[in-house]
Motif scaffolding. Structure first.
Motif, PDB file in Angstrom:
ATOM      1  N   LEU A  48       0.861  -1.179   0.000  1.00 27.96           N
ATOM      2  CA  LEU A  48       0.000   0.000   0.000  1.00 27.96           C
ATOM      3  C   LEU A  48       0.898   1.230   0.000  1.00 27.96           C
ATOM      4  CD1 LEU A  48      -2.798   1.320   0.341  1.00 27.96           C
ATOM      5  CD2 LEU A  48      -2.617   0.913   2.793  1.00 27.96           C
ATOM      6  N   VAL A  49       0.748   2.095  -1.028  1.00 27.36           N
ATOM      7  CA  VAL A  49       1.540   3.322  -1.143  1.00 27.36           C
ATOM      8  C   VAL A  49       0.599   4.497  -0.886  1.00 27.36           C
ATOM      9  CG1 VAL A  49       3.009   4.732  -2.629  1.00 27.36           C
ATOM     10  CG2 VAL A  49       3.066   2.231  -2.829  1.00 27.36           C
ATOM     11  N   LEU A  50       0.873   5.261   0.171  1.00 26.34           N
ATOM     12  CA  LEU A  50      -0.085   6.253   0.671  1.00 26.34           C
ATOM     13  C   LEU A  50       0.464   7.671   0.682  1.00 26.34           C
ATOM     14  CD1 LEU A  50      -1.647   4.794   3.956  1.00 26.34           C
ATOM     15  CD2 LEU A  50      -2.898   5.514   1.914  1.00 26.34           C
ATOM     16  N   ASP A  51      -0.285   8.595   0.096  1.00 24.96           N
ATOM     17  CA  ASP A  51      -0.046  10.020   0.330  1.00 24.96           C
ATOM     18  C   ASP A  51      -0.776  10.397   1.619  1.00 24.96           C
ATOM     19  OD1 ASP A  51       0.673  12.664   0.022  1.00 24.96           O
ATOM     20  OD2 ASP A  51      -0.937  13.119  -1.400  1.00 24.96           O
ATOM     21  N   ARG A  52      -0.384  11.488   2.249  1.00 21.78           N
ATOM     22  CA  ARG A  52      -1.068  11.923   3.470  1.00 21.78           C
ATOM     23  C   ARG A  52      -2.109  12.998   3.201  1.00 21.78           C
ATOM     24  NH1 ARG A  52       2.224  12.368   9.002  1.00 21.78           N
ATOM     25  NH2 ARG A  52       0.066  12.941   9.532  1.00 21.78           N
ATOM     26  N   ARG A  53      -1.764  13.982   2.380  1.00 17.31           N
ATOM     27  CA  ARG A  53      -2.686  15.101   2.146  1.00 17.31           C
ATOM     28  C   ARG A  53      -3.682  14.718   1.047  1.00 17.31           C
ATOM     29  NH1 ARG A  53       1.990  19.771   2.198  1.00 17.31           N
ATOM     30  NH2 ARG A  53       1.894  20.300   4.420  1.00 17.31           N
ATOM     31  N   LEU A  54      -4.799  14.138   1.456  1.00 18.17           N
ATOM     32  CA  LEU A  54      -5.831  13.715   0.516  1.00 18.17           C
ATOM     33  C   LEU A  54      -7.061  14.592   0.672  1.00 18.17           C
ATOM     34  CD1 LEU A  54      -5.370   9.886   1.025  1.00 18.17           C
ATOM     35  CD2 LEU A  54      -4.671  11.220  -0.972  1.00 18.17           C
ATOM     36  N   PRO A  55      -7.907  14.674  -0.355  1.00 16.17           N
ATOM     37  CA  PRO A  55      -9.055  15.590  -0.304  1.00 16.17           C
ATOM     38  C   PRO A  55      -9.997  15.336   0.863  1.00 16.17           C
ATOM     39  CG  PRO A  55      -8.705  14.802  -2.539  1.00 16.17           C
ATOM     40  CD  PRO A  55      -7.792  14.003  -1.664  1.00 16.17           C
ATOM     41  N   ASP A  56     -10.093  14.086   1.312  1.00 20.29           N
ATOM     42  CA  ASP A  56     -11.045  13.786   2.389  1.00 20.29           C
ATOM     43  C   ASP A  56     -10.345  13.406   3.690  1.00 20.29           C
ATOM     44  OD1 ASP A  56     -10.128  11.521   1.109  1.00 20.29           O
ATOM     45  OD2 ASP A  56     -12.011  10.428   1.220  1.00 20.29           O
ATOM     46  N   GLY A  72      -1.719  -7.109   7.105  1.00 24.12           N
ATOM     47  CA  GLY A  72      -0.397  -7.493   7.570  1.00 24.12           C
ATOM     48  C   GLY A  72       0.715  -7.301   6.565  1.00 24.12           C
ATOM     49  N   ARG A  73       0.387  -6.732   5.412  1.00 25.49           N
ATOM     50  CA  ARG A  73       1.396  -6.513   4.377  1.00 25.49           C
ATOM     51  C   ARG A  73       2.020  -5.135   4.548  1.00 25.49           C
ATOM     52  NH1 ARG A  73       3.183 -11.219   2.723  1.00 25.49           N
ATOM     53  NH2 ARG A  73       2.107 -12.058   0.921  1.00 25.49           N
ATOM     54  N   SER A  74       2.814  -4.714   3.570  1.00 27.86           N
ATOM     55  CA  SER A  74       3.640  -3.519   3.745  1.00 27.86           C
ATOM     56  C   SER A  74       2.917  -2.228   3.358  1.00 27.86           C
ATOM     57  CB  SER A  74       4.923  -3.650   2.912  1.00 27.86           C
ATOM     58  OG  SER A  74       5.728  -4.694   3.415  1.00 27.86           O
ATOM     59  N   ILE A  75       3.230  -1.171   4.102  1.00 24.03           N
ATOM     60  CA  ILE A  75       2.675   0.157   3.842  1.00 24.03           C
ATOM     61  C   ILE A  75       3.828   1.153   3.720  1.00 24.03           C
ATOM     62  CG2 ILE A  75       1.239   2.038   4.718  1.00 24.03           C
ATOM     63  CD1 ILE A  75      -0.451  -0.039   6.190  1.00 24.03           C
ATOM     64  N   LEU A  76       3.849   1.850   2.588  1.00 24.09           N
ATOM     65  CA  LEU A  76       4.842   2.897   2.333  1.00 24.09           C
ATOM     66  C   LEU A  76       4.121   4.231   2.231  1.00 24.09           C
ATOM     67  CD1 LEU A  76       7.601   4.069   1.402  1.00 24.09           C
ATOM     68  CD2 LEU A  76       7.026   3.330  -0.911  1.00 24.09           C
ATOM     69  N   VAL A  77       4.474   5.171   3.104  1.00 17.53           N
ATOM     70  CA  VAL A  77       3.914   6.522   3.039  1.00 17.53           C
ATOM     71  C   VAL A  77       4.806   7.361   2.132  1.00 17.53           C
ATOM     72  CG1 VAL A  77       3.354   8.606   4.335  1.00 17.53           C
ATOM     73  CG2 VAL A  77       2.828   6.361   5.305  1.00 17.53           C
ATOM     74  N   LEU A  78       4.183   8.008   1.143  1.00 15.42           N
ATOM     75  CA  LEU A  78       4.899   8.796   0.135  1.00 15.42           C
ATOM     76  C   LEU A  78       4.295  10.194   0.163  1.00 15.42           C
ATOM     77  CD1 LEU A  78       6.995   8.430  -2.181  1.00 15.42           C
ATOM     78  CD2 LEU A  78       5.075   7.930  -3.684  1.00 15.42           C
ATOM     79  N   THR A  79       4.964  11.149   0.820  1.00 17.49           N
ATOM     80  CA  THR A  79       4.318  12.415   1.119  1.00 17.49           C
ATOM     81  C   THR A  79       5.311  13.567   1.224  1.00 17.49           C
ATOM     82  OG1 THR A  79       2.919  13.539   2.778  1.00 17.49           O
ATOM     83  CG2 THR A  79       4.471  11.885   3.586  1.00 17.49           C
ATOM     84  N   ALA A  80       4.785  14.794   1.059  1.00 14.91           N
ATOM     85  CA  ALA A  80       5.598  15.992   1.271  1.00 14.91           C
ATOM     86  C   ALA A  80       5.737  16.297   2.760  1.00 14.91           C
ATOM     87  CB  ALA A  80       4.965  17.189   0.550  1.00 14.91           C
ATOM     88  N   LEU A 108      12.241   4.803  -5.069  1.00 17.64           N
ATOM     89  CA  LEU A 108      10.894   4.278  -4.816  1.00 17.64           C
ATOM     90  C   LEU A 108      10.844   2.779  -5.112  1.00 17.64           C
ATOM     91  CD1 LEU A 108       7.831   4.482  -4.301  1.00 17.64           C
ATOM     92  CD2 LEU A 108       7.585   5.166  -6.710  1.00 17.64           C
ATOM     93  N   VAL A 109      11.371   2.375  -6.255  1.00 17.14           N
ATOM     94  CA  VAL A 109      11.358   0.953  -6.623  1.00 17.14           C
ATOM     95  C   VAL A 109      12.172   0.139  -5.627  1.00 17.14           C
ATOM     96  CG1 VAL A 109      12.114  -0.714  -8.360  1.00 17.14           C
ATOM     97  CG2 VAL A 109      10.921   1.368  -9.061  1.00 17.14           C
ATOM     98  N   ALA A 110      13.336   0.662  -5.227  1.00 18.98           N
ATOM     99  CA  ALA A 110      14.181  -0.063  -4.272  1.00 18.98           C
ATOM    100  C   ALA A 110      13.470  -0.220  -2.929  1.00 18.98           C
ATOM    101  CB  ALA A 110      15.507   0.672  -4.087  1.00 18.98           C
ATOM    102  N   ARG A 111      12.802   0.839  -2.478  1.00 18.30           N
ATOM    103  CA  ARG A 111      12.066   0.751  -1.208  1.00 18.30           C
ATOM    104  C   ARG A 111      10.915  -0.247  -1.334  1.00 18.30           C
ATOM    105  NH1 ARG A 111      12.429   5.386   2.254  1.00 18.30           N
ATOM    106  NH2 ARG A 111      14.553   6.200   2.099  1.00 18.30           N
ATOM    107  N   ALA A 112      10.202  -0.210  -2.461  1.00 18.65           N
ATOM    108  CA  ALA A 112       9.086  -1.134  -2.673  1.00 18.65           C
ATOM    109  C   ALA A 112       9.570  -2.583  -2.653  1.00 18.65           C
ATOM    110  CB  ALA A 112       8.371  -0.825  -3.989  1.00 18.65           C
ATOM    111  N   HIS A 113      10.664  -2.860  -3.358  1.00 17.47           N
ATOM    112  CA  HIS A 113      11.206  -4.219  -3.392  1.00 17.47           C
ATOM    113  C   HIS A 113      11.672  -4.666  -2.004  1.00 17.47           C
ATOM    114  CE1 HIS A 113      12.061  -4.373  -8.002  1.00 17.47           C
ATOM    115  NE2 HIS A 113      10.844  -4.736  -7.693  1.00 17.47           N
TER     116      HIS A 113
END
Length: 221
Positions: A48-56, A72-80, A108-113
């Motif tokens: 799961l790749v997540l931004d923080r500043r979302l419209p809702d 239980g899988r991986s979560i990567l936060v991708l944000t300013a 990004l790819v290296a972190r995802a892998h």
């Protein structure tokens, strides 16, 4: 393997999806928390790749609720929002990694892998079926110890079949794992890829067979 990218900037979201797809991941995408949670209720994701500043709201809400619901899988936060306080908050609330914007696509790819390899350490690191062996984290497959040369889609289909070896999988089951929800391959694409996989296995003299179950789908035996 399948990823969900949650980002409200359409241009950036498309770039991330294309990048992860080239790295071998089937990707779904969402622009809002509500869309992400609907997809999470329907599909199983490896990343799961997540931004923080979302419209809702704050994308960390998706992270928190996903963890409470047993994700239980991986979560990567991708944000300013990458200051120390925000980073600590994200990691404390269940994220496995935190990457600030702007970011390098190779990073990004290296972190995802790296996160996907962590997933595989939580589960059996390799799949084995007959004389076939497959390592999802390293994106490699072998027949009797000799590496198989597979395209990303061929690999995804073989991985799907090996995870449920002996079971009949419909085309919809295979699409679920090898393509993103918004991707629409041509009607005969799976048949063509299955035929190519069979040819490669036959050329190696593999005892493993991809059987066609008429009117239903395919089975690896």
């Amino acid at each position: 393997m399948r990823a969900l990218v949650v980002e409200d900037d359409q241009r950036l979201r498309s770039l991330v999806v294309r990048t992860l797809a080239r790295a071998g991941l089937a990707c779904d995408e969402a622009a809002r928390i509500s869309e992400a949670e609907e997809l999470l209720s329907v599909h199983d994701y490896d990343l799961l790749v997540l931004d923080r500043r979302l419209p809702d709201g704050d994308g960390l809400e998706v992270c928190r609720r996903a963890r409470r619901n047993g994700f239980g899988r991986s979560i990567l936060v991708l944000t300013a929002l990458d200051d120390p306080t925000s980073t600590v908050e994200g990691l404390s609330d269940g994220a496995d990694d935190y990457l600030g914007k702007p970011f390098d696509l190779d990073v990004l790819v290296a972190r995802a892998h790296a996160l996907l390899r962590r997933n595989e350490r939580r589960a059996p690191s390799q799949l084995v079926s007959g004389d076939l062996r497959l390592d999802p984290g390293r994106r490699m497959a072998w027949h009797d110890g000799s590496e198989l040369s597979l395209t990303a889609r061929e690999f995804a289909i073989l991985e799907t079949l090996m995870r449920r070896a002996g079971s009949v999988l419909s085309r919809e089951d295979i699409l679920e794992q090898a393509w993103g929800e918004r991707e629409e391959p041509m009607s005969n694409t799976i048949d063509v890829l299955i035929a190519r996989l069979r040819k490669k296995l036959d050329a190696r003299g593999s005892s493993s067979r991809i059987e066609t179950v008429r009117g239903v789908g395919y089975r690896l035996t």
